[in-house]
Design a protein around this motif. Structure first.
Motif, PDB file in Angstrom:
ATOM      1  N   ALA A 199       0.862  -1.198   0.000  1.00 24.96           N
ATOM      2  CA  ALA A 199       0.000   0.000   0.000  1.00 24.96           C
ATOM      3  C   ALA A 199       0.895   1.245   0.000  1.00 24.96           C
ATOM      4  N   PRO A 200       0.366   2.403  -0.422  1.00 20.41           N
ATOM      5  CA  PRO A 200       1.171   3.636  -0.371  1.00 20.41           C
ATOM      6  C   PRO A 200       1.765   3.810   1.028  1.00 20.41           C
ATOM      7  N   ASN A 201       3.027   4.265   1.076  1.00 17.93           N
ATOM      8  CA  ASN A 201       3.740   4.238   2.365  1.00 17.93           C
ATOM      9  C   ASN A 201       3.509   5.469   3.249  1.00 17.93           C
ATOM     10  N   GLY A 202       2.368   6.113   3.090  1.00 19.54           N
ATOM     11  CA  GLY A 202       2.040   7.255   3.954  1.00 19.54           C
ATOM     12  C   GLY A 202       2.583   8.551   3.381  1.00 19.54           C
ATOM     13  N   ASN A 203       2.021   9.670   3.852  1.00 23.77           N
ATOM     14  CA  ASN A 203       2.429  10.937   3.209  1.00 23.77           C
ATOM     15  C   ASN A 203       3.864  11.372   3.545  1.00 23.77           C
ATOM     16  N   GLY A 204       4.482  10.686   4.520  1.00 23.75           N
ATOM     17  CA  GLY A 204       5.892  10.980   4.796  1.00 23.75           C
ATOM     18  C   GLY A 204       6.813  10.406   3.732  1.00 23.75           C
ATOM     19  N   GLY A 205       6.237   9.588   2.833  1.00 16.54           N
ATOM     20  CA  GLY A 205       7.055   9.001   1.771  1.00 16.54           C
ATOM     21  C   GLY A 205       7.294   9.966   0.617  1.00 16.54           C
ATOM     22  N   TRP A 206       6.791  11.190   0.729  1.00 14.78           N
ATOM     23  CA  TRP A 206       6.830  12.063  -0.449  1.00 14.78           C
ATOM     24  C   TRP A 206       8.250  12.420  -0.895  1.00 14.78           C
ATOM     25  N   TYR A 207       9.165  12.634   0.068  1.00 15.86           N
ATOM     26  CA  TYR A 207      10.487  13.084  -0.382  1.00 15.86           C
ATOM     27  C   TYR A 207      11.344  11.921  -0.887  1.00 15.86           C
ATOM     28  N   SER A 208      11.350  10.808  -0.152  1.00  9.42           N
ATOM     29  CA  SER A 208      12.147   9.666  -0.628  1.00  9.42           C
ATOM     30  C   SER A 208      11.605   9.170  -1.972  1.00  9.42           C
ATOM     31  N   SER A 209      10.290   9.219  -2.149  1.00 10.35           N
ATOM     32  CA  SER A 209       9.723   8.786  -3.429  1.00 10.35           C
ATOM     33  C   SER A 209      10.123   9.746  -4.552  1.00 10.35           C
ATOM     34  N   LEU A 356       4.899   9.533   8.166  1.00 11.77           N
ATOM     35  CA  LEU A 356       4.077  10.744   8.173  1.00 11.77           C
ATOM     36  C   LEU A 356       4.927  11.994   7.971  1.00 11.77           C
ATOM     37  N   VAL A 357       4.371  12.906   7.196  1.00 11.51           N
ATOM     38  CA  VAL A 357       5.092  14.159   6.925  1.00 11.51           C
ATOM     39  C   VAL A 357       5.332  14.920   8.238  1.00 11.51           C
ATOM     40  N   VAL A 358       4.443  14.754   9.225  1.00  9.21           N
ATOM     41  CA  VAL A 358       4.623  15.476  10.496  1.00  9.21           C
ATOM     42  C   VAL A 358       5.949  15.101  11.174  1.00  9.21           C
ATOM     43  N   ASP A 359       6.407  13.875  10.964  1.00 11.37           N
ATOM     44  CA  ASP A 359       7.674  13.464  11.595  1.00 11.37           C
ATOM     45  C   ASP A 359       8.887  14.141  10.970  1.00 11.37           C
ATOM     46  N   MET A 360       8.698  14.667   9.768  1.00  8.23           N
ATOM     47  CA  MET A 360       9.833  15.332   9.125  1.00  8.23           C
ATOM     48  C   MET A 360      10.186  16.624   9.855  1.00  8.23           C
ATOM     49  N   VAL A 361       9.166  17.261  10.407  1.00  2.12           N
ATOM     50  CA  VAL A 361       9.384  18.543  11.082  1.00  2.12           C
ATOM     51  C   VAL A 361      10.377  18.360  12.228  1.00  2.12           C
ATOM     52  N   LYS A 362      10.195  17.279  12.966  1.00  4.81           N
ATOM     53  CA  LYS A 362      11.071  17.002  14.109  1.00  4.81           C
ATOM     54  C   LYS A 362      12.527  16.848  13.634  1.00  4.81           C
ATOM     55  N   LEU A 363      12.698  16.169  12.510  1.00  5.72           N
ATOM     56  CA  LEU A 363      14.056  15.937  12.010  1.00  5.72           C
ATOM     57  C   LEU A 363      14.726  17.232  11.528  1.00  5.72           C
ATOM     58  N   MET A 364      13.916  18.222  11.183  1.00  8.47           N
ATOM     59  CA  MET A 364      14.475  19.481  10.695  1.00  8.47           C
ATOM     60  C   MET A 364      15.176  20.264  11.818  1.00  8.47           C
ATOM     61  N   GLY A 365      14.719  20.064  13.062  1.00  8.75           N
ATOM     62  CA  GLY A 365      15.376  20.753  14.188  1.00  8.75           C
ATOM     63  C   GLY A 365      14.793  22.116  14.493  1.00  8.75           C
ATOM     64  N   THR A 366      14.428  22.884  13.463  1.00 14.26           N
ATOM     65  CA  THR A 366      13.817  24.199  13.687  1.00 14.26           C
ATOM     66  C   THR A 366      12.596  24.327  12.781  1.00 14.26           C
TER      67      THR A 366
END
Ligand code: UTP
Length: 404
Positions: A199-209, A356-366
Motif C-alpha cells: 500500500a502507499p507508504n504514507g504521506n511521509g514518503g513524499w520526499y524519498s519517493s 508521516l510528513v509530520v515526523d519530518m518537522v522534528k528531524l528538521m530541528g527548527t
C-alpha cells in the motif's frame, strides 16, 4: 530474483509463507510474485514494537501570529517574491492518499466541489496557484505525488484539462513508494496468491519517493532550495505563498508550518509544539488529555493545529532519508489471502505501515509556526458529511468569493 534466492531471502526475514502457493502459479504469476518480493521493504515490519514510539517532554511553541504577519507582510512578501522570481522554490502536491473518509471512488482531486458547475479540487487549487504566479511573474516547478492506484487517472485528468493553463514542462508527476501490510505478528499479507499486499507508504514518503523517481535532478539542475508541500484536500490553501516563504527565510529556520488556531480542544488536527525543546507535531489521537485541554487566560495552551502546508529546506530534507522516518501502524481491515482464498474482512485484521510528513518537522530541528486565518485559508474536504466536509468547504469557498 529467482525462486531459490527468494526462498533464502524470505527465510532470513521470517516471511516464507509468501511462497506458499508458488507451485500452483502460472509462469507469469510466478514472475510477478518474485518481482513483488524484490521490491518489498521487509525492514518496515521487523520492528513493529518500536513503531508508534513514546514521546519526549512536550511544551508549547510560540507562533508568528496573524497580527504579527499583518504588520510585517510587505517585508515578508518581498523576500518571498524574490525567491520565487529566482526559481528557488518549488511545490509538491500530495495526492497519493486513498481518501477513504470521503468515500469517493477515484483521485480525491477530481472530486466536484462545484454546485452549478463542475469544479474539481485540482482546478480550484490550480486557480489558487495562479494568483501567486501572476504576482511573481514566474511559474514554479510543481511536483505531484500520486499512487500506483490513482496515477493514470490523475495524469489523464490533468491532460484532459490542459494542465489548467499551467506550463506542462513545469508539472512533474511521480508515483509514491509502497510499504507492505501485515498481520498483528508482522507477517506480510498476500493480496492475491501471486501478489504481495503493498500500500502507499504514507504521506511521509513524499520526499524519498521524489528522490527515487529521479526527479531530484530537476531540483539540482534548477537550484530549488525550498519545497512547499501541501495536501490535496484543502481547497482554500495558498500554495507558494510569498508571505509564508519570506517569513520562514527571514526567521532563519529550516522549515515552516502553516498553523491554524484550534476551534476547541477536540478538533482533530495535529498540534505543533516542542518535544524535548525541538519543534514537533503530535497527532490528535496521540495528544495526552491533560495537555489537550490545558488553558491559560482562557486560551488553549496547545492551540496551533497543522494544516499540511509546510515549507522545507531541500538540503535538510536529505536528513529524512535513509530510513530515519519511523513507521506508524494504522490498524485497518485489509483484504488478503487466507487458506488460498482472497477475503475482504469487515473488521481490522492488521496494519498498514505509514510514514508521516509530520515526523519530518522534528528531524528538521527548527520550524516556524506561521498562523493563518482559518476562514481565508483552511477548508479541508476530509469527510462526506459533518466537520471538514464538502458542505463546510463549499461555504468557506463562497465566503471567499469563489462562484460554485
Ligand atoms: P490523509 O491523511 O487525509 O489521508 O491525507 P487520505 O488517504 O487522503 O484520506 P483518508 O484518511 O483515507 O480519509 C493527507 C494528505 O496526504 C496525502 C493525501 O492525498 C492528502 O493530500 N497522502 C496520504 C498521500 O499522498 N499518500 C499517502 O499514502 C497518504
Amino acid at each position: 530474483m529467482d525462486y531459490e534466492r527468494a526462498k533464502s531471502y524470505l527465510e532470513k526475514r521470517g516471511q516464507t509463507h509468501l511462497l506458499e502457493y508458488y507451485d500452483e502459479l502460472s509462469p507469469n504469476d510466478r514472475e510477478l510474485l518474485l518481482k513483488d518480493i524484490e521490491i518489498t521493504n521487509f525492514s518496515a515490519v521487523t520492528n513493529l514494537s518500536t513503531a508508534n514510539a513514546k514521546r519526549g517532554k512536550i511544551t508549547p511553541i510560540s507562533a508568528v501570529t496573524v497580527n504579527d504577519i499583518k504588520r510585517r507582510s510587505a517585508q515578508f512578501e518581498s523576500v518571498g517574491l524574490d525567491f520565487l522570481r529566482a526559481g528557488k522554490v518549488g511545490a509538491v502536491l500530495l495526492a497519493g492518499g486513498q481518501g477513504s473518509r470521503l468515500g469517493f471512488n477515484g483521485p480525491k482531486g477530481k472530486f466536484n466541489i462545484g454546485e452549478t458547475r463542475y469544479l474539481s479540487i485540482f482546478e480550484q487549487q490550480m486557480a489558487n496557484i495562479a494568483e501567486v504566479t501572476e504576482k511573481s511573474g514566474r511559474h514554479f516547478h510543481l511536483f505531484i505525488m500520486t499512487s500506483r492506484l490513482n496515477n493514470d487517472e490523475t495524469v489523464g485528468f490533468f491532460e484532459e484539462n490542459k494542465f489548467f493553463g499551467y506550463p506542462k514542462d513545469k508539472i512533474h508527476f511521480y508515483i509514491q513508494d509502497v510499504a507492505p501490510t501485515c498481520d498483528y505478528n508482522g507477517k506480510v499479507f498476500l493480496d492475491e496468491r501471486h501478489r504481495v499486499s503493498l500500500a502507499p507508504n504514507g504521506n511521509g514518503g513524499w520526499y524519498s519517493s521524489l528522490v527515487n523517481s529521479g526527479l531530484a535532478r530537476i531540483m539540482e539542475r534548477d537550484n530549488i532550495e525550498w519545497l512547499n508541500v501541501y495536501s490535496v484536500d484543502n481547497v482554500l490553501q495558498r500554495i507558494c505563498d510569498p508571505v509564508f516563504i519570506g517569513a520562514t527565510i527571514l526567521k532563519g529556520v529550516r522549515c515552516g508550518a502553516k498553523v491554524v488556531r484550534k476551534v476547541n480542544a477536540e478538533e482533530k488536527v495535529g498540534v505543533l509544539c516542542n518535544e524535548n525543546g525541538k519543534p514537533s507535531i503530535i497527532e490528535y489521537y496521540e495528544m495526552p488529555e491533560n495537555l489537550k485541554n490545558k488553558t491559560k487566560k482562557g486560551e488553549l495552551v496547545y492551540r496551533y493545529g497543522v494544516t499540511l502546508n509546510y515549507l522545507f529546506n531541500v538540503h535538510d530534507l536529505n536528513l529524512t532519508l535513509s530510513g530515519k522516518l519511523p513507521y506508524h501502524l494504522a490498524e485497518k481491515a485489509i483484504p488478503h489471502v487466507e487458506n488460498g482464498v482472497r477475503i475482504t474482512p469487515q473488521a481490522p485484521c492488521g496494519y498498514k505501515l505509514e510514514t508521516l510528513v509530520v515526523d519530518m518537522v522534528k528531524l528538521m530541528g527548527t520550524c516556524l509556526a506561521f498562523e493563518i486565518e482559518r476562514e481565508k485559508e483552511f477548508a479541508p474536504v476530509k469527510n462526506a458529511e459533518g466537520n471538514d466536509s464538502v458542505a463546510t468547504a463549499r461555504e468557506l469557498l463562497k465566503l471567499n468569493g469563489v462562484e460554485l
